[in-house]
Each structure stands twice: as structure tokens, then as C-alpha cells.
Design an enzyme around this catalytic site. Structure first.
Site, PDB file in Angstrom:
ATOM      1  N   VAL A   1      21.267   0.226  -0.442  1.00  0.00           N
ATOM      2  CA  VAL A   1      22.465   0.367   0.375  1.00  0.00           C
ATOM      3  C   VAL A   1      23.644  -0.127  -0.442  1.00  0.00           C
ATOM      4  CG1 VAL A   1      23.628  -0.276   2.514  1.00  0.00           C
ATOM      5  CG2 VAL A   1      21.141   0.058   2.505  1.00  0.00           C
TER       6      VAL A   1
ATOM      7  N   GLY B   1      14.853   2.617  -1.003  1.00  0.00           N
ATOM      8  CA  GLY B   1      16.253   2.942  -1.225  1.00  0.00           C
ATOM      9  C   GLY B   1      17.135   1.731  -1.439  1.00  0.00           C
TER      10      GLY B   1
ATOM     11  N   ASP C   1      10.681  -0.181  14.564  1.00  0.00           N
ATOM     12  CA  ASP C   1      10.741  -1.245  13.559  1.00  0.00           C
ATOM     13  C   ASP C   1      11.924  -2.167  13.844  1.00  0.00           C
ATOM     14  OD1 ASP C   1       9.727  -2.638  11.365  1.00  0.00           O
ATOM     15  OD2 ASP C   1      10.950  -1.534   9.933  1.00  0.00           O
TER      16      ASP C   1
ATOM     17  N   GLY D   1      22.210  -4.059  -0.797  1.00  0.00           N
ATOM     18  CA  GLY D   1      20.842  -4.219  -0.323  1.00  0.00           C
ATOM     19  C   GLY D   1      19.898  -3.281  -1.039  1.00  0.00           C
TER      20      GLY D   1
END
Length: 191
Positions: free
Chosen positions: A23, A21, A131, A16
Site C-alpha cells: 500500500v 501486495g 477477515d 504498508g
């Protein structure tokens, strides 16, 4: 692309990518499969971004629930900054809903009850996700049914602490379609 992370971990596959960032799936020296949330290199010199990243780790370590992704470690070495987490084998709720189009009511209610249990654990600690959306609910395929795991507490708010509120100049953090009205209006967050 296989690469080392710190002195104890190996990254195998990027699974991801977000605005700040990536993953990765990888493993530790014992072969345990883990997930690694790496801050993109150009953000590691931004004190505000690093503070949010470190705060997410601190929040996730405090929230102990079978319905929240567990954190194992932090790596801050050779220019890398990464949160080491449990690897959730499966999809996220958004992809699952797109794939299946609908769920039987009993299954949907079971997922919601588990998600609320995870949120309840965070709320008892004074933490509000801010979120929560289908992409931030991972679905662990272990067992007879999916077990939801809430992830991405990167913009979480701490209740009753205005000093810890995270905002960006001239903007807000979160996904507007999933934000509570008081968050959109800049008000205090709560469970």
C-alpha cells in the site's frame, strides 16, 4: 522513492506491505492524496490471485458507507495492477489499542457502532468481510473523534453463492483468531 503509476497517478511513500501486495500513499494529477493497493509483480501472472484482487475492487465499489474505505479507480497498466482508494489519515485500530492500552467505554462503543454500520451496509449487499480484525479497521483522524473505515475485503464472501466462495487448496483464507467457527470448518458464511 517517487514513481508514476499509470498515466494519472504518482506514488510517493510505501506505507504498508502484506503477503500479496503493498500500500502506497500518493496523489492524482489534481494533487488529491490517495492510497494505492498494488499487487506484487510476481502475482500479476497468477490468474487466481488476480481474480481475488479484482473481486476486492468490485466488492468495495458496491459498498458505499462512510465506515468503509472508498474505491476510486483501478489501474492495470505496464505490468502494474492497483486499486486506487481514499487515503485514511491515521492509524489502524490495532496500533491505536497498543498505543493507548484502553479506551473510555463511550468511545469504544461509538467505534463499534460505526464499524457495525459499515458491516451492515456490506451485509445488505450480500457481502461478508471474513477477515475483520483490528488491523483492517483504519482510524480516520478527521473531526473531533476517530471515524473507523473498514478495509481489506480481499477474502470477502458473497452470501448464497457457493460458486464465488474463495478458498485455497488445503487451506483457508483469513486470520484464524478472527474467523467465525463456520468459516474455519469450511461452512457457508453469513452476517
Amino acid at each position: 522513492m517517487v514513481r508514476k503509476l499509470g498515466s494519472s497517478y504518482t506514488l510517493e511513500d510505501r506505507i504498508g506491505r502484506g503477503g500479496m501486495g503493498e500500500v502506497w500513499r500518493g496523489h492524482d494529477e489534481a494533487g488529491n492524496v490517495l492510497a494505492f493497493k498494488l499487487l506484487l509483480p510476481h502475482f500479476t501472472s497468477d490468474p487466481g490471485v488476480v481474480a481475488r484482487f479484482m473481486r476486492e475492487r468490485a466488492i468495495l465499489i458496491r459498498v458505499q458507507s462512510p465506515f468503509v474505505v472508498a474505491v476510486h479507480d483501478l489501474v492495470a497498466e505496464r505490468g502494474d495492477l492497483a486499486i486506487v482508494m481514499e487515503f485514511v489519515e491515521g492509524s489502524d485500530l490495532r496500533r491505536e489499542l497498543q498505543r493507548r492500552r484502553t479506551m473510555p467505554p463511550a468511545e469504544a462503543v461509538g467505534l463499534i457502532v460505526d464499524i457495525l454500520a459499515g458491516l451492515g451496509t456490506a451485509h445488505r449487499l450480500g457481502i461478508v468481510h471474513r477477515d475483520l480484525k483490528p488491523e483492517n479497521v483504519l482510524l480516520d483522524r478527521g473531526g473531533e473523534r476517530f471515524r473507523p473505515k473498514i478495509s481489506d475485503f480481499g477474502v470477502a464472501g458473497l452470501m448464497a453463492s457457493a460458486a464465488t466462495r474463495l478458498t485455497i487448496p488445503g487451506g483457508m483464507l483469513g486470520t484464524p483468531l478472527y474467523m467465525a467457527p463456520e468459516s474455519v470448518d469450511g461452512g457457508a458464511v453469513g452476517p
